[in-house]
Design a protein around this motif. Structure first.
Motif, PDB file in Angstrom:
ATOM      1  N   GLN A 136       0.998  -1.379  -0.030  1.00 47.76           N
ATOM      2  CA  GLN A 136      -0.114  -0.199  -0.010  1.00 47.76           C
ATOM      3  C   GLN A 136       0.927   1.181  -0.078  1.00 47.76           C
ATOM      4  O   GLN A 136       2.006   1.200   0.755  1.00 47.76           O
ATOM      5  CB  GLN A 136      -0.862   0.036   1.308  1.00 47.76           C
ATOM      6  N   ILE A 137       0.245   2.415  -0.786  1.00 48.02           N
ATOM      7  CA  ILE A 137       1.141   3.593  -0.365  1.00 48.02           C
ATOM      8  C   ILE A 137      -0.136   4.425  -0.080  1.00 48.02           C
ATOM      9  O   ILE A 137      -1.326   4.370  -0.264  1.00 48.02           O
ATOM     10  CB  ILE A 137       1.470   4.188  -1.880  1.00 48.02           C
ATOM     11  N   GLY A 138       0.351   5.482   0.815  1.00 46.91           N
ATOM     12  CA  GLY A 138      -0.797   6.531   1.325  1.00 46.91           C
ATOM     13  C   GLY A 138      -1.455   6.311   2.433  1.00 46.91           C
ATOM     14  O   GLY A 138      -1.075   4.926   2.881  1.00 46.91           O
ATOM     15  N   GLU A 139      -2.323   6.864   3.015  1.00 47.50           N
ATOM     16  CA  GLU A 139      -2.972   6.969   4.259  1.00 47.50           C
ATOM     17  C   GLU A 139      -4.334   6.498   4.137  1.00 47.50           C
ATOM     18  O   GLU A 139      -5.249   7.147   3.272  1.00 47.50           O
ATOM     19  CB  GLU A 139      -2.900   8.342   4.858  1.00 47.50           C
ATOM     20  N   ASN A 140      -4.909   5.358   4.880  1.00 49.51           N
ATOM     21  CA  ASN A 140      -6.121   4.672   4.534  1.00 49.51           C
ATOM     22  C   ASN A 140      -7.064   5.181   5.661  1.00 49.51           C
ATOM     23  O   ASN A 140      -8.292   4.926   5.462  1.00 49.51           O
ATOM     24  CB  ASN A 140      -6.001   3.374   4.390  1.00 49.51           C
ATOM     25  N   SER A 141      -6.668   5.774   6.802  1.00 47.31           N
ATOM     26  CA  SER A 141      -7.652   6.457   7.507  1.00 47.31           C
ATOM     27  C   SER A 141      -8.098   7.825   7.236  1.00 47.31           C
ATOM     28  O   SER A 141      -7.376   8.483   6.533  1.00 47.31           O
ATOM     29  CB  SER A 141      -6.743   6.407   8.939  1.00 47.31           C
ATOM     30  N   THR A 142      -9.380   8.171   7.972  1.00 44.63           N
ATOM     31  CA  THR A 142      -9.656   9.458   7.840  1.00 44.63           C
ATOM     32  C   THR A 142      -9.518  10.488   9.047  1.00 44.63           C
ATOM     33  O   THR A 142      -8.951   9.894   9.890  1.00 44.63           O
ATOM     34  CB  THR A 142     -11.357   9.367   7.578  1.00 44.63           C
ATOM     35  N   GLY A 143      -9.630  11.712   8.668  1.00 41.27           N
ATOM     36  CA  GLY A 143      -9.314  12.722   9.748  1.00 41.27           C
ATOM     37  C   GLY A 143      -8.193  13.196   9.669  1.00 41.27           C
ATOM     38  O   GLY A 143      -7.711  13.749  10.666  1.00 41.27           O
ATOM     39  N   ARG A 144      -7.214  13.071   8.665  1.00 38.88           N
ATOM     40  CA  ARG A 144      -5.936  13.549   8.769  1.00 38.88           C
ATOM     41  C   ARG A 144      -5.815  14.590   7.711  1.00 38.88           C
ATOM     42  O   ARG A 144      -6.374  14.478   6.732  1.00 38.88           O
ATOM     43  CB  ARG A 144      -4.534  12.267   8.464  1.00 38.88           C
ATOM     44  N   VAL A 145      -4.638  15.367   7.862  1.00 38.38           N
ATOM     45  CA  VAL A 145      -4.776  16.587   7.095  1.00 38.38           C
ATOM     46  C   VAL A 145      -3.236  16.605   6.457  1.00 38.38           C
ATOM     47  O   VAL A 145      -2.084  16.778   7.569  1.00 38.38           O
ATOM     48  CB  VAL A 145      -5.038  18.058   7.709  1.00 38.38           C
ATOM     49  N   TYR A 146      -3.159  16.651   5.091  1.00 42.33           N
ATOM     50  CA  TYR A 146      -1.674  16.391   4.836  1.00 42.33           C
ATOM     51  C   TYR A 146      -1.644  16.563   3.239  1.00 42.33           C
ATOM     52  O   TYR A 146      -2.604  16.480   2.800  1.00 42.33           O
ATOM     53  CB  TYR A 146      -1.220  14.912   5.142  1.00 42.33           C
ATOM     54  N   ASP A 147      -0.577  16.651   2.738  1.00 39.02           N
ATOM     55  CA  ASP A 147      -0.300  16.788   1.362  1.00 39.02           C
ATOM     56  C   ASP A 147       1.067  16.190   0.921  1.00 39.02           C
ATOM     57  O   ASP A 147       2.183  16.613   1.323  1.00 39.02           O
ATOM     58  CB  ASP A 147      -0.036  18.248   0.979  1.00 39.02           C
ATOM     59  N   VAL A 148       1.014  14.794   0.541  1.00 38.39           N
ATOM     60  CA  VAL A 148       2.220  13.954   0.253  1.00 38.39           C
ATOM     61  C   VAL A 148       2.206  13.608  -1.259  1.00 38.39           C
ATOM     62  O   VAL A 148       1.085  13.144  -1.799  1.00 38.39           O
ATOM     63  CB  VAL A 148       2.070  12.691   1.357  1.00 38.39           C
ATOM     64  N   THR A 149       3.537  13.474  -1.710  1.00 42.34           N
ATOM     65  CA  THR A 149       3.697  12.865  -3.136  1.00 42.34           C
ATOM     66  C   THR A 149       4.648  11.732  -3.078  1.00 42.34           C
ATOM     67  O   THR A 149       5.246  11.814  -2.213  1.00 42.34           O
ATOM     68  CB  THR A 149       4.370  14.033  -4.060  1.00 42.34           C
ATOM     69  N   PHE A 150       4.149  10.898  -4.033  1.00 38.70           N
ATOM     70  CA  PHE A 150       4.834   9.439  -3.998  1.00 38.70           C
ATOM     71  C   PHE A 150       5.465   9.193  -5.527  1.00 38.70           C
ATOM     72  O   PHE A 150       4.678   9.470  -6.379  1.00 38.70           O
ATOM     73  CB  PHE A 150       3.960   8.401  -3.721  1.00 38.70           C
ATOM     74  N   ASP A 151       6.549   8.599  -5.522  1.00 46.75           N
ATOM     75  CA  ASP A 151       7.243   8.336  -6.970  1.00 46.75           C
ATOM     76  C   ASP A 151       8.059   6.903  -6.719  1.00 46.75           C
ATOM     77  O   ASP A 151       8.484   6.689  -5.625  1.00 46.75           O
ATOM     78  CB  ASP A 151       7.702   9.335  -7.562  1.00 46.75           C
ATOM     79  N   ASP A 152       8.572   6.401  -7.858  1.00 44.71           N
ATOM     80  CA  ASP A 152       9.616   5.516  -8.120  1.00 44.71           C
ATOM     81  C   ASP A 152       9.155   4.231  -6.913  1.00 44.71           C
ATOM     82  O   ASP A 152      10.269   3.982  -6.273  1.00 44.71           O
ATOM     83  CB  ASP A 152      10.989   5.988  -7.807  1.00 44.71           C
ATOM     84  N   VAL A 153       8.087   3.603  -6.804  1.00 37.60           N
ATOM     85  CA  VAL A 153       7.720   2.373  -5.982  1.00 37.60           C
ATOM     86  C   VAL A 153       8.275   1.128  -6.508  1.00 37.60           C
ATOM     87  O   VAL A 153       8.127   1.183  -7.844  1.00 37.60           O
ATOM     88  CB  VAL A 153       6.329   2.601  -5.973  1.00 37.60           C
ATOM     89  N   ALA A 154       8.951   0.258  -5.752  1.00 37.93           N
ATOM     90  CA  ALA A 154       9.194  -0.804  -6.114  1.00 37.93           C
ATOM     91  C   ALA A 154       9.394  -2.096  -4.890  1.00 37.93           C
ATOM     92  O   ALA A 154       9.260  -1.582  -3.802  1.00 37.93           O
ATOM     93  CB  ALA A 154      10.810  -0.683  -6.588  1.00 37.93           C
ATOM     94  N   ALA A 155       9.003  -3.098  -5.253  1.00 39.35           N
ATOM     95  CA  ALA A 155       8.860  -4.230  -4.211  1.00 39.35           C
ATOM     96  C   ALA A 155       9.638  -5.307  -4.932  1.00 39.35           C
ATOM     97  O   ALA A 155       9.781  -5.584  -5.970  1.00 39.35           O
ATOM     98  CB  ALA A 155       7.512  -4.627  -3.991  1.00 39.35           C
ATOM     99  N   SER A 156      10.516  -6.032  -3.839  1.00 40.02           N
ATOM    100  CA  SER A 156      11.279  -7.052  -4.215  1.00 40.02           C
ATOM    101  C   SER A 156      11.682  -7.884  -3.133  1.00 40.02           C
ATOM    102  O   SER A 156      11.405  -7.731  -1.890  1.00 40.02           O
ATOM    103  CB  SER A 156      12.806  -6.557  -4.658  1.00 40.02           C
ATOM    104  N   THR A 157      11.873  -9.436  -3.605  1.00 37.60           N
ATOM    105  CA  THR A 157      12.576 -10.290  -2.468  1.00 37.60           C
ATOM    106  C   THR A 157      13.918  -9.876  -2.108  1.00 37.60           C
ATOM    107  O   THR A 157      14.255 -10.536  -0.894  1.00 37.60           O
ATOM    108  CB  THR A 157      12.426 -11.660  -2.904  1.00 37.60           C
ATOM    109  N   GLY A 158      14.598  -9.264  -2.503  1.00 37.21           N
ATOM    110  CA  GLY A 158      16.184  -8.827  -2.215  1.00 37.21           C
ATOM    111  C   GLY A 158      16.067  -7.174  -1.894  1.00 37.21           C
ATOM    112  O   GLY A 158      15.182  -6.407  -2.482  1.00 37.21           O
ATOM    113  N   PHE A 159      16.991  -6.924  -1.421  1.00 36.32           N
ATOM    114  CA  PHE A 159      17.506  -5.390  -1.169  1.00 36.32           C
ATOM    115  C   PHE A 159      17.280  -4.583  -2.512  1.00 36.32           C
ATOM    116  O   PHE A 159      17.735  -5.085  -3.740  1.00 36.32           O
ATOM    117  CB  PHE A 159      18.905  -5.210  -0.497  1.00 36.32           C
ATOM    118  N   ILE A 160      16.773  -3.241  -2.824  1.00 32.04           N
ATOM    119  CA  ILE A 160      16.434  -2.623  -3.826  1.00 32.04           C
ATOM    120  C   ILE A 160      17.660  -1.508  -3.814  1.00 32.04           C
ATOM    121  O   ILE A 160      17.604  -0.642  -2.915  1.00 32.04           O
ATOM    122  CB  ILE A 160      15.009  -2.078  -3.777  1.00 32.04           C
ATOM    123  N   ALA A 161      18.605  -1.789  -4.520  1.00 27.61           N
ATOM    124  CA  ALA A 161      19.707  -0.768  -4.744  1.00 27.61           C
ATOM    125  C   ALA A 161      19.208   0.672  -5.030  1.00 27.61           C
ATOM    126  O   ALA A 161      18.458   0.340  -6.074  1.00 27.61           O
ATOM    127  CB  ALA A 161      20.735  -1.441  -5.402  1.00 27.61           C
TER     128      ALA A 161
END
Length: 192
Positions: free
Chosen positions: A167-192
């Motif tokens: 998951q990326i981001g906030e799934n709860s309500t009632g919070r106030v913010y501005d956040v950006t996301f980029d360059d997402v990766a998942a792996s079974t080993g360390f991501i260099a």
């Protein structure tokens, strides 16, 4: 090789299984032309990807920029989460209202907040590893390439089957913010 990547260059969330409230935009971008953004005055803004398998060890890396975040005590903002294939939260990484990086073991219901501060207005890289093995489970966290000892330790993830969603981001309500996301990766080993 990563088992999932997304730099949002499709201009949408077509690589994600579900999206609620996040948008793609071109104003705040780490690399390329597009990035995801969650801007909230109280609504949830998050997306998840159902992985092709269930993993007992998974590394998850994102680039993110906290543009703003309310200082009220209930405005902790989650940046990422590991979930089981059925959606049960295993572990979530957050920025506290005072700017400190922490995580919550959602299986045990215990939060750990480090003294490491995540500054606003600049891009950061965070990578989190979970190893799911009952009371001998482990997690590690790196911020901008530096391993954070307070967030790298043995944890108890109980009988969680393994990570099957990210998951990326906030799934709860009632919070106030501005956040950006980029360059997402998942792996079974360390991501260099």
């Amino acid at each position: 090789a990563p088992i999932f990547t997304d730099g949002f260059e499709t201009g949408d969330f077509s690589r994600w299984t579900s999206n609620a409230g996040l948008v793609t935009q071109q104003q705040e971008v780490y690399a390329g032309s597009w990035a995801a953004r969650g801007t909230s005055a109280g609504a949830a803004t998050w997306a998840y990807r159902q992985l092709d398998s269930t993993y007992t060890q998974l590394y998850y890396r994102i680039r993110f920029k906290v543009i703003s975040q309310a200082a009220s005590s209930n405005s902790t903002v989650y940046l990422l989460k590991f979930r089981t294939p059925t959606g049960v939260s295993i572990l979530g990484l957050y920025r506290s209202p005072t700017g400190r990086l922490g995580y919550r073991n959602d299986i045990a219901g215990v939060a750990t907040t480090s003294t490491t501060t995540v500054t606003t207005g600049i891009w950061h890289e965070v990578q989190v590893r979970v190893l799911i093995n009952g009371s001998s489970s482990e997690t590690e966290t790196w911020l901008d390439g530096m391993r954070i000892a307070a967030l790298s330790k043995t944890e108890n993830f109980g009988t969680a089957a393994g990570a099957g969603r990210i998951q990326i981001g906030e799934n709860s309500t009632g919070r106030v913010y501005d956040v950006t996301f980029d360059d997402v990766a998942a792996s079974t080993g360390f991501i260099a």
